[in-house]
Design a protein around this motif. Structure first.
Motif, PDB file in Angstrom:
ATOM      1  N   TYR A   4     -18.503 -56.085  -5.098  1.00  0.00           N
ATOM      2  CA  TYR A   4     -19.928 -55.898  -4.800  1.00  0.00           C
ATOM      3  C   TYR A   4     -20.146 -55.746  -3.300  1.00  0.00           C
ATOM      4  O   TYR A   4     -20.898 -54.886  -2.862  1.00  0.00           O
ATOM      5  N   GLU A   5     -19.470 -56.566  -2.510  1.00  0.00           N
ATOM      6  CA  GLU A   5     -19.637 -56.495  -1.057  1.00  0.00           C
ATOM      7  C   GLU A   5     -19.097 -55.189  -0.488  1.00  0.00           C
ATOM      8  O   GLU A   5     -19.542 -54.725   0.546  1.00  0.00           O
ATOM      9  N   ALA A   7     -19.658 -52.365  -1.684  1.00  0.00           N
ATOM     10  CA  ALA A   7     -20.589 -51.288  -2.041  1.00  0.00           C
ATOM     11  C   ALA A   7     -21.292 -50.681  -0.828  1.00  0.00           C
ATOM     12  O   ALA A   7     -21.741 -49.545  -0.889  1.00  0.00           O
ATOM     13  N   ASN A   9     -24.210 -50.486   2.440  1.00  0.00           N
ATOM     14  CA  ASN A   9     -25.622 -50.768   2.685  1.00  0.00           C
ATOM     15  C   ASN A   9     -26.588 -49.823   1.990  1.00  0.00           C
ATOM     16  O   ASN A   9     -27.768 -50.112   1.914  1.00  0.00           O
ATOM     17  N   ASP A  13     -25.562 -46.988  -3.503  1.00  0.00           N
ATOM     18  CA  ASP A  13     -24.197 -47.471  -3.702  1.00  0.00           C
ATOM     19  C   ASP A  13     -24.187 -48.863  -4.344  1.00  0.00           C
ATOM     20  O   ASP A  13     -23.337 -49.162  -5.173  1.00  0.00           O
ATOM     21  N   GLN A  14     -25.147 -49.702  -3.969  1.00  0.00           N
ATOM     22  CA  GLN A  14     -25.242 -51.038  -4.570  1.00  0.00           C
ATOM     23  C   GLN A  14     -25.571 -50.946  -6.056  1.00  0.00           C
ATOM     24  O   GLN A  14     -24.951 -51.622  -6.881  1.00  0.00           O
ATOM     25  N   SER A  41     -18.660 -60.370  -7.940  1.00  0.00           N
ATOM     26  CA  SER A  41     -19.730 -60.500  -6.947  1.00  0.00           C
ATOM     27  C   SER A  41     -19.291 -61.248  -5.690  1.00  0.00           C
ATOM     28  O   SER A  41     -19.921 -61.112  -4.646  1.00  0.00           O
ATOM     29  N   VAL A  93     -27.323 -61.766  -6.541  1.00  0.00           N
ATOM     30  CA  VAL A  93     -26.911 -60.380  -6.771  1.00  0.00           C
ATOM     31  C   VAL A  93     -27.963 -59.630  -7.577  1.00  0.00           C
ATOM     32  O   VAL A  93     -28.326 -58.499  -7.247  1.00  0.00           O
ATOM     33  N   GLU A  96     -30.879 -58.756  -5.436  1.00  0.00           N
ATOM     34  CA  GLU A  96     -30.509 -57.722  -4.477  1.00  0.00           C
ATOM     35  C   GLU A  96     -30.425 -56.355  -5.146  1.00  0.00           C
ATOM     36  O   GLU A  96     -30.882 -55.353  -4.589  1.00  0.00           O
ATOM     37  N   VAL A  97     -29.842 -56.302  -6.337  1.00  0.00           N
ATOM     38  CA  VAL A  97     -29.733 -55.026  -7.055  1.00  0.00           C
ATOM     39  C   VAL A  97     -31.119 -54.547  -7.487  1.00  0.00           C
ATOM     40  O   VAL A  97     -31.430 -53.361  -7.371  1.00  0.00           O
ATOM     41  N   ALA A 100     -32.730 -53.154  -4.505  1.00  0.00           N
ATOM     42  CA  ALA A 100     -32.133 -51.846  -4.185  1.00  0.00           C
ATOM     43  C   ALA A 100     -32.693 -50.768  -5.113  1.00  0.00           C
ATOM     44  O   ALA A 100     -33.031 -49.664  -4.665  1.00  0.00           O
TER      45      ALA A 100
END
Length: 158
Positions: A4-5, A7, A9, A13-14, A41, A93, A96-97, A100
């Motif tokens: 995941y990290e 991916a 910014n 991509d995230q 993750s 996560v 954050e997704v 995004a």
């Protein structure tokens, strides 16, 4: 560093990295268990985190594939921070997704997140083509297979 990290910014991509926790061709589901989700993750996860992550993935994969979303509505809290500019964020996560995906929707780019139509693939990708018409995750693999299959079907019918 976790998958995941890695991916990056770009919110696209995230989202794509999250959607590709399900690999149909390789028969791998990185959200199969709480420990697999934590490994993917790079963060500790609970059973509830896993449940919400699977639900978000199902909703976003349906959207990317142009299919109706699951019937149960999904609510994921995200925050807007306004300082030098506006920024969307969420907790964990899933937050954050979701942030995004919301950012992509606001920017008019969410429709460019797509699922390969090949039944044996179903890989998520971001359509970076100028006219937004890319259909396959890879023209060299899935696109070529489809062309060969169509050619054989046409040849067999003549």
């Amino acid at each position: 560093m976790s998958e995941y990290e890695d991916a990056g910014n770009d919110p696209a991509d995230q989202v794509v990295a999250f959607l590709n926790t399900l690999d149909v061709e390789g028969v791998v589901d990185r959200l199969a268990t709480t420990s697999e989700y934590a490994d993917w993750s790079g963060r500790p996860q609970t059973d509830r985190d896993l449940e919400v992550a699977r639900s978000l993935r199902d909703h976003l994969r349906a959207l990317a594939a142009g299919e109706p979303p699951p019937e149960d509505p999904l609510r994921v809290p995200i925050e807007v921070t306004v300082d030098a500019g506006a920024r969307l964020s969420g907790a964990g996560v899933v937050g954050e997704v979701a942030a995004a995906a919301a950012r992509l929707a606001i920017e008019g780019r969410l429709g460019r997140v797509k699922i390969c139509p090949a039944d044996d693939c179903r890989w998520a990708f971001y359509d970076r083509s100028k006219n937004h018409s890319r259909q396959w995750c890879s023209m060299e693999v899935c696109g070529n297979r489809a062309k060969v299959r169509n050619h054989r079907e046409r040849s067999a019918s003549t």
